[in-house]
Design an enzyme around this catalytic site. Structure first.
Site, PDB file in Angstrom:
ATOM      1  N   HIS A 178       0.815  -1.222   0.000  1.00  0.00           N
ATOM      2  CA  HIS A 178       0.000   0.000   0.000  1.00  0.00           C
ATOM      3  C   HIS A 178       0.850   1.275   0.000  1.00  0.00           C
ATOM      4  O   HIS A 178       0.339   2.359  -0.257  1.00  0.00           O
ATOM      5  CB  HIS A 178      -1.000  -0.007   1.173  1.00  0.00           C
ATOM      6  CG  HIS A 178      -0.398   0.254   2.515  1.00  0.00           C
ATOM      7  ND1 HIS A 178      -0.096  -0.747   3.406  1.00  0.00           N
ATOM      8  CD2 HIS A 178      -0.050   1.411   3.141  1.00  0.00           C
ATOM      9  CE1 HIS A 178       0.397  -0.229   4.513  1.00  0.00           C
ATOM     10  NE2 HIS A 178       0.443   1.089   4.384  1.00  0.00           N
ATOM     11  N   ASP A 227       0.076  -7.696   1.461  1.00  0.00           N
ATOM     12  CA  ASP A 227       0.445  -6.274   1.515  1.00  0.00           C
ATOM     13  C   ASP A 227       1.956  -6.108   1.470  1.00  0.00           C
ATOM     14  O   ASP A 227       2.535  -5.325   2.214  1.00  0.00           O
ATOM     15  CB  ASP A 227      -0.129  -5.604   2.770  1.00  0.00           C
ATOM     16  CG  ASP A 227      -0.030  -4.077   2.711  1.00  0.00           C
ATOM     17  OD1 ASP A 227       0.058  -3.536   1.588  1.00  0.00           O
ATOM     18  OD2 ASP A 227      -0.008  -3.433   3.774  1.00  0.00           O
ATOM     19  N   SER A 236       4.611   2.657   7.813  1.00  0.00           N
ATOM     20  CA  SER A 236       4.253   1.484   7.008  1.00  0.00           C
ATOM     21  C   SER A 236       5.435   1.002   6.181  1.00  0.00           C
ATOM     22  O   SER A 236       6.101   1.785   5.510  1.00  0.00           O
ATOM     23  CB  SER A 236       3.095   1.828   6.068  1.00  0.00           C
ATOM     24  OG  SER A 236       1.906   2.018   6.773  1.00  0.00           O
TER      25      SER A 236
END
Length: 472
Positions: A111, A141, A214
């Site tokens: 992402h 992911d 992230s």
């Protein structure tokens, strides 16, 4: 005269003991300074740029369709034209990553780089390099990047399976763009299943993770990467004490496949599963709720070819315990398609071992359909249900071979109290297939009172088991 002296000595001794205790506690806390010095150079900042199309009137109109009020003012436009010129806007985002090889391979979250036109990696020495996206995997992911550089600092890879709950862990990343921010905490739980995240048994921590973290690494006290920070649970948009990381063993498997073939292949059984509740455990003869209950089997799937049947409870995969249904997808997903795996199942109250050649997960699940014969009139039973023959339209729509259709579930009846609703299709009771309303009524009549029995139903195309306690 002696008492005040003794009291003062006692007080000093107490203070000394307290200070000693605090000093011992302080020494017991981990010192992360050396870990950060050694590991931080291999952590990178990732910024992406994405071009989006937007229509605007002098830069003020919102994106999307022209509001109806503007249609009246501008009238009909020639086909393909609008009163607002299309404008290109650059949308930017930030994330983190870490270098896993000296020749420039980098791991991050999917992402972080999804739909990006350009990915720029900023190293700890302030160099900025354009990265190539080698491959991405939405199911985990994960994304693998490559920069054109040699002799880069790399992280040490650890074993996420060896992590223990309560163990200290540390994150390095770029929350809100603040490069190389360090936060620490402990492992809160392992093997967490999150909604819509089927193939990742997440590591839960209380490490402060925020937007920009992230894709960054999660380290153990040895300075080894044991996870990739991926998600947070939040109601405010910021950190609330629940952070989730992808285990490094999962990440390495994904990275290897992305590097070798540009995509990820996962093991697949072709079954629908559900948790085993306390009442279902009793009805299947289990001492406690455990395992993954097979609610439906794709007749063309690997599970069916290997002998797995609806109503089986999978307890182990290759000697790995399946405590709940969420444990099964990652356990099967880690098996390479074509490999045989050992499944310990419970069927008809007996343990059995099956050796199943795992298939490859398709992009979209296959649905099989069969033609159905029509049946006979409705009936009422001791469960508080009124059922009728299964309409042909439902058979075709939901791919049900046989069963009865619930037209009434009395509110105070045992079936309704267990969760059965009007419109459900009842497929089996106590392991026996339901074929007609009359046969179903006979089955219900024979059930012993005050015992739980497993009833399989199909609701809006989804198969599941419900435990029904039979009344007096």
């Amino acid at each position: 005269m002696l008492r005040p002296i003794f009291f003062l000595q006692y007080l000093l001794l107490t203070i000394l003991l307290l200070l000693t205790s605090l000093s011992v506690q302080a020494r017991a806390l981990p010192d992360f300074t050396q870990l950060v010095e050694e590991a931080a150079p291999a952590v990178v900042n990732i910024s992406t740029t994405q071009t989006v199309q937007r229509r605007s009137a002098r830069g003020l109109a919102p994106p999307g369709e022209i509001p109806e009020i503007f249609r009246h003012f501008f009238g009909e436009m020639p086909e393909g034209q609008t009163p607002f010129p299309e404008q290109q806007q650059k949308r930017q985002s930030l994330g983190s990553g870490f270098i896993i090889s000296e020749d420039g391979y980098i791991l991050t979250n999917n992402h972080v780089v999804e739909n990006a036109d350009e990915v720029i990696v900023r190293l700890s020495d302030r160099r900025e390099l354009i990265a190539e996206v080698i491959g991405t995997d939405t199911s985990s992911d994960m994304a693998l990047l490559k920069v054109d550089a040699k002799g880069l600092p790399v992280v040490k890879i650890g074993n996420s399976d060896a992590l223990k709950v309560g163990e200290w862990v540390l994150a390095i990343g770029s929350p809100f763009g603040f490069d190389h921010s360090v936060t620490a905490g402990i492992v809160s739980a392992k093997g967490r299943a999150l909604p819509n995240e089927t193939y990742v048994p997440f590591i839960q921590t209380d490490v402060a993770i925020n937007p920009g973290n992230s894709g960054g690494p999660l380290f153990n006290l040895k300075g080894e990467v044991v996870g990739i920070n991926s998600q947070i649970y939040t109601r405010s948009g910021g950190f609330m004490g629940l952070s989730f990381a992808i285990p490094m063993q999962v990440a390495l498997d994904v990275a290897d496949q992305l590097k070798e073939q540009g995509r990820v292949s996962r093991g697949w059984l072709g079954v629908a599963i559900q948790d085993v509740s306390r009442d279902l455990a009793e009805s299947f003869g289990l001492d406690k709720p455990q395992g993954a209950l097979i609610a439906n089997v794709d007749p063309q799937g690997a599970g069916a070819r290997g002998g797995i049947k609806t109503g089986d409870i999978i307890l182990e995969v290759n000697k790995q315990a399946i405590d709940s249904s969420s444990d099964l997808p990652p356990a099967v997903g880690r098996i390479r398609p074509g490999e045989k795996a050992r499944f310990l199942i419970l069927r008809d109250g007996k343990h059995r071992t099956l050796h199943v050649a795992v298939g490859e997960r398709p992009d979209e699940p296959r649905v099989s359909r069969t033609e159905q014969p029509a049946a006979e009139p409705a009936s009422v039973d001791r469960l508080g249900l009124r059922v009728e023959i299964l309409p042909a339209a439902l058979k075709e729509r939901w791919s049900v071979e046989s069963g009865v259709h619930v037209v009434e579930a009395r509110r105070d009846g045992a079936a309704a109290l267990a969760g059965i609703r009007q419109g459900d299709v009842l497929v089996s009771l106590g392991g026996e297939s339901i074929k007609t309303p009359a046969q179903f009524a006979t089955l219900v009549q024979k059930l012993p009172a005050n015992q739980s029995v497993a009833l399989r139903l199909v609701r809006r195309g989804n198969s599941q088991f419900i435990a029904v306690r039979i009344p007096e």
